[in-house]
Structures are given as structure tokens and as C-alpha cells.
Design a protein around this motif. Structure first.
Motif, PDB file in Angstrom:
ATOM      1  N   TYR A   1       0.883  -1.178   0.000  1.00 28.94           N
ATOM      2  CA  TYR A   1       0.000   0.000   0.000  1.00 28.94           C
ATOM      3  C   TYR A   1       0.919   1.225   0.000  1.00 28.94           C
TER       4      TYR A   1
ATOM      5  N   ILE B   1      -4.950   0.207   8.705  1.00 25.86           N
ATOM      6  CA  ILE B   1      -3.621  -0.036   8.115  1.00 25.86           C
ATOM      7  C   ILE B   1      -2.541   0.525   9.039  1.00 25.86           C
TER       8      ILE B   1
ATOM      9  N   TRP C   1      -3.995   3.547  -0.374  1.00 26.22           N
ATOM     10  CA  TRP C   1      -3.838   2.413  -1.294  1.00 26.22           C
ATOM     11  C   TRP C   1      -2.595   2.562  -2.169  1.00 26.22           C
TER      12      TRP C   1
ATOM     13  N   LEU D   1      -2.292  -6.143   4.938  1.00 28.86           N
ATOM     14  CA  LEU D   1      -3.585  -6.123   4.222  1.00 28.86           C
ATOM     15  C   LEU D   1      -4.378  -7.428   4.401  1.00 28.86           C
TER      16      LEU D   1
ATOM     17  N   VAL E   1      -9.242  -5.052  -2.069  1.00 25.91           N
ATOM     18  CA  VAL E   1      -8.051  -4.206  -2.075  1.00 25.91           C
ATOM     19  C   VAL E   1      -8.107  -3.302  -3.306  1.00 25.91           C
TER      20      VAL E   1
ATOM     21  N   GLY F   1      -9.374  -9.419  -2.038  1.00 23.55           N
ATOM     22  CA  GLY F   1      -8.420  -9.472  -0.930  1.00 23.55           C
ATOM     23  C   GLY F   1      -8.051 -10.908  -0.578  1.00 23.55           C
TER      24      GLY F   1
END
Ligand code: GDP
Ligand code: IMO
Ligand code: MG
Length: 426
Positions: free
Chosen positions: A266, A287, A306, A332, A338, A373
Motif C-alpha cells: 500500500y 492499516i 492504497w 492487508l 483491495v 483481498g
């Protein structure tokens, strides 16, 4: 050429410390070529965490030679702390750490100026004196180790520097002037701290290159913080791009065998400046929590978002990056769908270009592609054991970036890594 550059391909903190430490096993020499103790490179090895600011991240591996090149700006007090940290862990850098006799020294007045300018400009610097130290270098009023033994040169160099410093501090910022006697005693302390390590490192490194030694050039910060190619003026004051290696170490253009860029799965950024894929919501907070996204140098919370293909493509181009290492997959895990930013919409038009002007970049709205994801990658050390959707994420990014992701990292520990590519130092 048995050498690789390992550089940050986002806004810093991509995991350079971990990857350089790991790859140092295959190397003889590890060099820093730019930046200063604004960097914080974390290594987790043998259940212990180490943070490097100036010393190359290869120092934990026995017998490796570590070089701090002329392109770095060096604060000897910070170096002393780092040496003491290492000694406390039973590592003695004395016989294998070398500092360029041409490195520019960060003086206490650079730190004071950094703080004063920061109040005026709001860049979000680390306040370690980095910008002023580089400004003084280019204004030709810097101080280097090779100047410390030349008493009369040093005296007039400090006078010249203080003329400038005190004009700015007093007239521009209404602060107290710096006394020459204080700087003279600082310089005495600097001489004692760095004296045992100072060398003509360019000569040394060119000899190592001739001897076909395996070398790692360790970048600090990241290309999006590069003074020429980053999101100017929200950048650092040096050249983290691979181009910085040649001037920062005094070696020729054929000395870099391969360039490896490090990215996170990310994006993060510390300090001010535009960040098109920033998540100011619960996902961003998640995150940050999971990835422990707090500055290794300053402890500031990192902004999270992201993965941004547009900016990374620009980075690959300006730095000639041939392979990527991707870290923090595990962060993640279980996050759901995602997203990946594949374009910017700016003033109603879609583009794949990374704009050079910060206000234009600030208007960029990310255009996202969504990918499935995955549940768990944490601690996985074999590529085949990765969930199929994690593999699909890697393949999708490799395709869109047209670059192999040859190293994958699934945890902070050195062992949580998958290396599926051949490197120039193998
Ligand atoms: P650098 O400046 O590029 O060396 O990166 P930092 O050390 O500032 O920040 C990276 C952080 O992520 C450190 O705390 C590392 O220990 C950690 N880290 C590195 N790789 C991974 C990974 O794959 N997963 C997780 N969870 N943490 C990682
Ligand atoms: P490593 O090597 C992340 C950022 C600062 C600020 C800008 C300018 O650990 O990846 P400076 O003090 O350099 O003048 O600050 O650059 N910055 C970093 N961000 N990682 C770093 O280093 C950084 N070094 C500087 O937060 O936005
Ligand atoms: Mg860092």
C-alpha cells in the motif's frame, strides 16, 4: 557488476532496512549515499529490533564493510548514539565503518535553522537540520571532516557560515545569534567522535569495485521525496534516486549492476504534501494500526493509503528500477477488497502522468481498480503457500508496472521473506 542499488520507491519507510539487512548476507560492502539521520531503517533480527539512522543496515552482519559516502549529511552526535546502541548489543563498528572525508557535517545551527524554516514553510521536516545542511553545501559554506585539521581554513569557514546563519536567525526570524566559541567546541567534539572512521571512501570503494566485491547501495527516503523528481517542495533535500549514487559516493556510471526498488503493498507518507490515495477513514486507521505505521525516527503517525501505480511508474522510470521488492503484505490480510490506483483524474481529465506541480498533484483524484483481498499471508515464507488472490494481486501489479516483483515480505522479521528472483549480487 556484482552490485545492487536498493532504493525506496514511494515516500520512504518502505522497508529498506529489512531488505538491505537481509541481502547484506550476500554482500561484502554496504553504502549510504544520501540523506542523514532523517532516515530510520528498522531491522528485526534474532527477536531484537534495531533502528539505523546513519550507519548502513548491513552492520548487523559480521565482517561486512559499511560506508557513509560524501553525499550524506552527517550529525556526529547522532552517529555516536547509533554506535553506542550497537555496542550495547555487542556489535563493534570500529574496524568496518568508514565515513567519507568529504561528507558535510550537520552543525547545531542547521538544526536551529530547520526548526525556524519549518515554522515558516510547514513542510513537515524531521527537524534534523537536513535541508539547511544541504543548502550550505551548495552555497559553499559547509564544513567537512577534511576541513577539521586545517585550523586556519576551518576558522574562516566557520566565520563565513556564521555570518550567514546569524543574519538569517536575527534579521529574518528574530532569534538569538549563535556564538563562534560554541561552534568551535562542537567542532572539537565532532573531531573526536568521527576521527577514527574518516577515510577517502571514494578511493576505497573504487578499489572494491575493481576487486569485484559485492556491493549494496542503500537509499534513504524514497524517490517521491527526491528533490528533483518528488512532490516538490514537499520533499527532502537530497537525491534518493539511483542517480544520487554516483555523486553521493564518487563512483562511475557502470558501478551499479542492478536497481531494486522497495514498495509497500500500500502507500504511506509522513509530513506534509499531497497524497492522492490517502485514506482518511477507518481503513486508513486499520492499516496504520496493523502496520505499526509510526515514524522510526520521529514517532509521528504515518498517513496511509492504497497502492498508487501512477506515482510508482514515474519512480521506476526516473530511477531505472529493474526489479521490485514488495513489503507488508500481511498488513492487508483480511482487509476485504483491495484497491489500486491506476490513473488520476485532474480537472476532469484522466491521466497516467505524475504531475510535477504540487497544486496539480493536490487536485488529483485517484481512479481505482478493485481486486479480491486475501485472508492470510503473515509469516508465509514460500511463494506457493500464498493465497491465490495475493498471488493475483502481485501478478496484476507486475503486469501494470511491467516490472518483476521478485522479493516479497510478509512480516517484520528477516525470516518472513520470499526471494524468488536472481540478483546481481547472487
Ligand atoms: P525504511 O525506512 O524503508 O527502512 O522502513 P522503516 O523501518 O521506517 O519502516 C518499515 C516498518 O515496517 C518497520 O517497522 C519494519 O520493521 C516493518 N516491516 C518491514 N517489512 C514488513 C512486513 O513485510 N510486514 C510487516 N508487518 N512489517 C514490516
Ligand atoms: P527513511 O529513510 C519517510 C520526510 C519528512 C518530510 C520531508 C522532508 O526512513 O525512509 P527532511 O527532514 O528530510 O527535510 O524532511 O521528508 N522524510 C521521510 N519520510 N521516511 C524517511 O526516511 C524520511 N526522511 C525524510 O517527513 O516530509
Ligand atoms: Mg524509515
Amino acid at each position: 557488476m556484482k552490485s545492487i542499488a536498493v532504493i525506496g520507491a514511494q515516500w520512504g519507510d518502505e522497508g529498506k532496512g529489512k531488505i538491505v539487512h537481509l541481502l547484506s548476507e550476500k554482500a561484502d560492502v554496504i553504502c549510504r549515499y544520501q540523506g542523514g539521520n532523517n532516515a530510520g531503517h528498522t531491522v528485526v533480527a534474532g527477536g531484537k529490533k534495531y533502528v539505523f539512522h546513519l550507519i548502513p543496515s548491513g552492520m548487523l552482519k559480521e565482517k561486512k564493510i559499511c560506508i557513509i559516502g560524501n553525499g550524506v549529511v552527517l550529525n556526529p552526535y547522532a552517529l555516536k548514539e547509533e554506535i553506542e546502541m550497537l555496542r550495547g548489543s555487542g556489535i563493534e563498528p570500529r574496524s568496518r565503518l568508514f565515513i567519507s572525508n568529504r561528507v558535510h557535517l550537520i552543525m547545531p545551527y542547521h538544526i536551529e535553522l530547520d526548526k525556524a524554516y519549518e515554522e515558516a514553510l510547514g513542510i513537515g521536516t524531521t527537524k534534523r537540520g537536513i535541508g539547511p545542511a544541504y543548502s550550505f553545501k551548495y552555497a559553499r559554506i559547509g564544513i567537512r571532516p577534511c576541513d577539521l585539521e586545517e585550523k586556519s581554513y576551518l576558522d574562516s569557514a566557520i566565520t563565513r557560515a556564521l555570518d550567514e546563519v546569524n543574519t538569517i536567525l536575527v534579521k529574518r526570524f528574530g532569534r538569538k545569534p549563535v556564538k563562534k566559541s560554541e561552534i568551535m567546541s562542537t567542532v572539537e567534539e565532532y573531531r573526536d567522535i568521527i576521527g577514527p572512521y574518516v577515510e577517502d571512501t571514494s578511493k576505497m570503494l573504487n578499489r572494491f569495485i575493481d576487486e569485484d566485491k559485492r556491493i549494496i547501495y542503500e537509499g534513504a527516503q524514497g524517490v517521491l521525496l527526491d528533490v528533483d523528481f518528488g512532490s516538490y517542495p514537499y520533499v527532502t533535500s537530497s537525491s534518493p534516486i539511483s542517480g544520487g549514487i554516483l555523486t553521493g559516493l564518487g563512483i562511475g556510471p557502470k558501478s551499479i549492476g542492478q536497481t531494486v526498488g522497495i514498495v509497500k503493498a500500500y502507500s504511506t507518507r509522513v509530513g506534509g504534501g499531497p497524497f492522492p490515495t490517502e485514506l482518511k477513514d477507518k481503513t486508513g486507521d486499520l492499516i496504520r494500526d496493523r502496520g505499526d505505521e509510526y515514524g522510526a525516527s520521529t514517532g509521528r503517525p504515518r498517513r496511509c493509503g492504497w497502492f498508487d501505480v501512477v506515482s510508482v511508474r514515474h519512480v521506476l522510470m526516473v530511477s531505472g528500477i529493474e526489479k521490485l521488492a514488495m513489503t507488508k503484505f500481511d498488513v492487508l490480510d483480511n482487509i476485504g477488497t483491495v484497491k489500486v490506483c491506476t490513473g488520476y483524474r485532474i480537472d476532469g481529465k484522466q491521466t497516467g502522468n505524475f504531475p510535477p506541480n504540487v497544486d496539480v498533484l493536490g487536485r488529483a483524484e485517484p481512479v481505482y481498480e478493485e481486486l479480491e483481498g486475501w485472508d492470510k499471508t503473515s509469516g508465509i515464507r514460500d511463494y506457493e503457500e500464498l493465497p491465490s488472490s495475493a498471488k493475483a494481486y502481485i501478478r496484476a501489479l507486475e503486469k501494470i508496472l511491467d516490472t518483476e516483483i521478485g522479493i516479497l515480505s510478509t512480516g517484520p522479521d528477516e525470516k518472513d521473506t520470499i526471494i524468488k528472483t536472481k540478483l546481481a549480487i547472487d
